[in-house]
Structures are given as structure tokens and as C-alpha cells.
Motif scaffolding. Structure first.
Motif, PDB file in Angstrom:
ATOM      1  N   GLN A 212      -9.815 -13.026  -1.829  1.00 36.33           N
ATOM      2  CA  GLN A 212      -8.705 -12.142  -2.203  1.00 36.33           C
ATOM      3  C   GLN A 212      -7.551 -12.873  -2.886  1.00 36.33           C
ATOM      4  OE1 GLN A 212      -7.712  -9.858   1.392  1.00 36.33           O
ATOM      5  NE2 GLN A 212      -8.963  -8.178   0.664  1.00 36.33           N
TER       6      GLN A 212
ATOM      7  N   GLY B 220       0.807  -1.216   0.000  1.00 33.04           N
ATOM      8  CA  GLY B 220       0.000   0.000   0.000  1.00 33.04           C
ATOM      9  C   GLY B 220       0.833   1.256   0.000  1.00 33.04           C
TER      10      GLY B 220
ATOM     11  N   PHE C 112      -7.788  -4.529  -1.143  1.00 29.25           N
ATOM     12  CA  PHE C 112      -7.514  -3.228  -0.522  1.00 29.25           C
ATOM     13  C   PHE C 112      -7.185  -3.422   0.958  1.00 29.25           C
ATOM     14  CE2 PHE C 112      -8.902   0.762   1.554  1.00 29.25           C
ATOM     15  CZ  PHE C 112      -7.956   1.604   0.989  1.00 29.25           C
ATOM     16  N   ALA C 113      -8.188  -3.732   1.778  1.00 31.81           N
ATOM     17  CA  ALA C 113      -7.960  -4.017   3.192  1.00 31.81           C
ATOM     18  C   ALA C 113      -7.686  -5.499   3.386  1.00 31.81           C
ATOM     19  CB  ALA C 113      -9.177  -3.595   4.016  1.00 31.81           C
TER      20      ALA C 113
ATOM     21  N   THR D 236      -1.821  -4.865  -2.543  1.00 35.18           N
ATOM     22  CA  THR D 236      -2.857  -4.429  -1.610  1.00 35.18           C
ATOM     23  C   THR D 236      -2.835  -2.911  -1.421  1.00 35.18           C
ATOM     24  OG1 THR D 236      -1.353  -4.738   0.284  1.00 35.18           O
ATOM     25  CG2 THR D 236      -2.756  -6.608  -0.323  1.00 35.18           C
ATOM     26  N   GLY D 237      -3.801  -2.428  -0.647  1.00 35.29           N
ATOM     27  CA  GLY D 237      -3.842  -1.030  -0.237  1.00 35.29           C
ATOM     28  C   GLY D 237      -4.050  -0.055  -1.375  1.00 35.29           C
ATOM     29  N   GLY D 238      -3.413   1.097  -1.252  1.00 34.10           N
ATOM     30  CA  GLY D 238      -3.599   2.177  -2.209  1.00 34.10           C
ATOM     31  C   GLY D 238      -3.132   1.853  -3.611  1.00 34.10           C
TER      32      GLY D 238
ATOM     33  N   THR E 289      -3.668  -1.104  -5.096  1.00 28.64           N
ATOM     34  CA  THR E 289      -4.838  -1.742  -5.686  1.00 28.64           C
ATOM     35  C   THR E 289      -5.921  -0.720  -5.993  1.00 28.64           C
ATOM     36  OG1 THR E 289      -4.341  -3.687  -4.345  1.00 28.64           O
ATOM     37  CG2 THR E 289      -6.501  -3.629  -5.379  1.00 28.64           C
ATOM     38  N   ALA E 290      -5.993   0.322  -5.174  1.00 27.28           N
ATOM     39  CA  ALA E 290      -7.029   1.346  -5.357  1.00 27.28           C
ATOM     40  C   ALA E 290      -6.663   2.359  -6.427  1.00 27.28           C
ATOM     41  CB  ALA E 290      -7.275   2.072  -4.035  1.00 27.28           C
ATOM     42  N   SER E 291      -5.540   2.174  -7.105  1.00 22.88           N
ATOM     43  CA  SER E 291      -5.154   3.131  -8.157  1.00 22.88           C
ATOM     44  C   SER E 291      -4.661   2.376  -9.393  1.00 22.88           C
ATOM     45  CB  SER E 291      -4.097   4.116  -7.626  1.00 22.88           C
ATOM     46  OG  SER E 291      -2.980   3.432  -7.074  1.00 22.88           O
TER      47      SER E 291
END
Length: 292
Positions: free
Chosen positions: A247, A165, A228-229, A204-206, A208-210
Motif C-alpha cells: 500500500q 475515507g 481502501f482498507a 484511503t477508504g471511499g 480511493t474507491a471513487s
């Protein structure tokens, strides 16, 4: 203490005792199988018996990907190394020095350009060995620089992600890399250049979110944790037991989050076919049609 150290004189002792490298044998985290390190290295760090995909360094991954193992490593931009003067049990600047010495890299992202089955490509590799592959200013700038190089060279851009992340020691500066890399992905898309993401364990984390989930095609290595989490945090939040394999790459493929799951040994020809398909290049590896 044993009889060698207690009885045998030092000069003779040196002949009896042979130093064994610590990494001579590697234990598979999944099956417990012991594998000779050289055999594991020859098999691209995939355990032969269980098929477990262990972490592989950026240099080894790039050497396996490019034609004849030849590529040009691209420079990454310099950024302030410790913008918040962060310190917990030790200074963040000292942590960076330790990881740079350990990995031989300036940060978590390595950029390279070369030929993949004759087609020019630009590649970024995120190394989990460098502070968990966390996304900070240096990593964000490197990804943007790699995508910019792909734009200038008019090549597909491939990224191998592995991250825990955003880098907490850089606070908001790290979080800002999420929208910045997203903008860079949009520039690739506007130019009509392929953007392929290979998700490795863990992503994981940011991250994956971008940029990790914004590719034209998403490929995952077998067994990779992608999300993410963390699963435990999700279970504590929703107070429910998560499904088996939640996941994991195979679970995400069956639920439409990734396009395909491919073993490491098959990635090179697969990426070559996809890049040629998306750039309308000749598929030289396709069989010739039979004569009439």
C-alpha cells in the motif's frame, strides 16, 4: 521546579527564562531526525535527510504550485452542516467548529484557479488536518464545484488527495458523494479535459474507491499510503502476512496502480508538462533544437 523558580526573584526570572515556540523543531517520524521548522518549511515540508514527506497545508501547497504563488480561491457550496444531528462523545457540529477554527477552512477541500507555467488550471486540495480529510457532503459538493469550474473555464483539473475515507458522522449522505463525484469525473472526460490526481499520504477508504483512482494520470508522493482498507484489517481477513511496503506509493507503482512517484519538489514542473501535453499547449520549457 528548579532553581530559577525556587530562588530567583520573579522580575529577574523573566529575563532568564525565554519562551520557546512548541514547533521550533520537528521530529521526522521515519528517522527521528530533528529539523528546524523554518528549514522544513523552506524545503516544502520534506525532511532533508530522510526525504520523508510530511503533511503540508492547503495554502502552502497552492502557493508553491501556482506561478508567483498567486491564485484565486474559488467559493465552495454551502450544505447542511449536521444532517443527522450526530453525537458520540461530543456533537458533530461542535467538532466542525473546532476544525474550522484550527484550519481556517470551511471544510476539507480548498478550490483555486490560476496559472501553472502560464497555463490556466483549476486545482482542489484535500486537507488531512480537517477531520482526517474525510469525504462528506461539503467536500463532495466542493469537488463537484471545482470540476464544474474547470468545465466552464476549459482548464485541466488537478486534485491533491489526502483522506481517511467517508465521513461516518454523515452516514449515507457521505457515501453518496462517491457516485456523485464519479459522475463529475465522467463529465470532465466527456469534455476532453485532463484530470490529474496527486495521491498524498494517506489516501484511503471511499476516496480511493471513487475519484482518487479515476484520473487520466495518477502521481503519488514518495511513501504515501494508498488503499481502501487498512493493512491490519486485510491481514486479519485473509490471515496472511502482507508483502513489505504493501500500500505504499512505490509498491503500487511497481504493480501498476499508479503511473509515477514524484518528490514534492518536482511536482510543479511535472504537472505543468503533463497539462501542456494533454491540452496540446506549447512546451515552452523544452530546449531549442540545435542549429544546422
Amino acid at each position: 521546579m528548579n532553581w530559577i523558580s525556587n530562588v530567583v526573584p520573579p522580575k529577574i526570572r523573566s529575563f532568564l527564562r525565554r519562551e520557546t515556540p512548541e514547533n521550533l523543531w520537528v521530529k521526522c517520524p521515519e528517522s527521528g531526525q530533528l529539523v528546524f521548522h523554518k528549514d522544513l518549511e523552506a524545503n516544502l515540508f520534506v525532511v532533508p535527510g530522510s526525504g520523508y514527506h510530511m503533511a503540508i497545508g492547503a495554502k502552502a501547497r497552492l502557493a508553491n504550485l501556482f506561478d508567483n504563488g498567486r491564485y484565486d480561491e474559488l467559493p465552495t457550496p454551502e450544505v447542511p452542516s449536521d444532517p443527522l444531528k450526530f453525537r458520540d462523545i461530543k456533537r458533530y457540529s461542535d467538532r466542525l467548529k473546532e476544525y474550522r477554527t484550527k484550519t481556517g477552512a470551511s471544510d476539507a477541500i480548498t478550490l483555486a484557479a490560476g496559472k501553472l507555467e502560464g497555463l490556466s488550471v483549476t486545482v482542489a486540495v484535500q486537507d488531512f488536518a480537517f477531520q482526517g480529510g474525510t469525504l462528506g457532503m461539503a467536500a463532495g459538493e466542493a469537488i463537484i464545484a471545482g470540476m464544474t469550474a474547470a468545465l466552464e473555464r476549459r482548464t485541466p483539473f488537478i486534485i491533491f488527495t489526502a483522506s481517511g475515507g467517508a465521513r461516518m458522522q454523515e452516514g449515507m449522505f457521505a457515501l453518496m458523494q462517491m457516485p456523485r463525484t464519479t459522475v463529475a469525473v465522467r463529465r470532465l472526460r466527456a469534455a476532453g479535459l485532463p484530470y490529474i490526481v496527486v495521491l498524498t499520504n494517506p489516501t484511503t477508504g471511499g476516496v480511493t474507491a471513487s475519484y482518487a483512482m479515476l484520473g487520466d494520470i495518477h502521481i503519488a508522493e514518495p511513501g504515501a499510503v494508498i488503499g481502501f482498507a487498512g493493512a491490519r484489517v486485510i491481514e486479519q481477513t485473509i490471515r496472511e502476512r502482507l508483502p513489505e511496503g504493501f500500500q505504499r506509493a512505490e509498491y503500487l507503482k511497481s504493480h501498476g496502480m499508479v503511473d509515477m512517484v514524484a518528490p514534492r519538489a518536482e511536482l510543479r514542473p511535472l504537472l505543468a508538462r503533463l497539462c501542456k501535453l494533454l491540452t496540446h499547449a506549447p512546451q515552452t520549457d523544452l530546449p531549442e533544437p540545435a542549429a544546422a
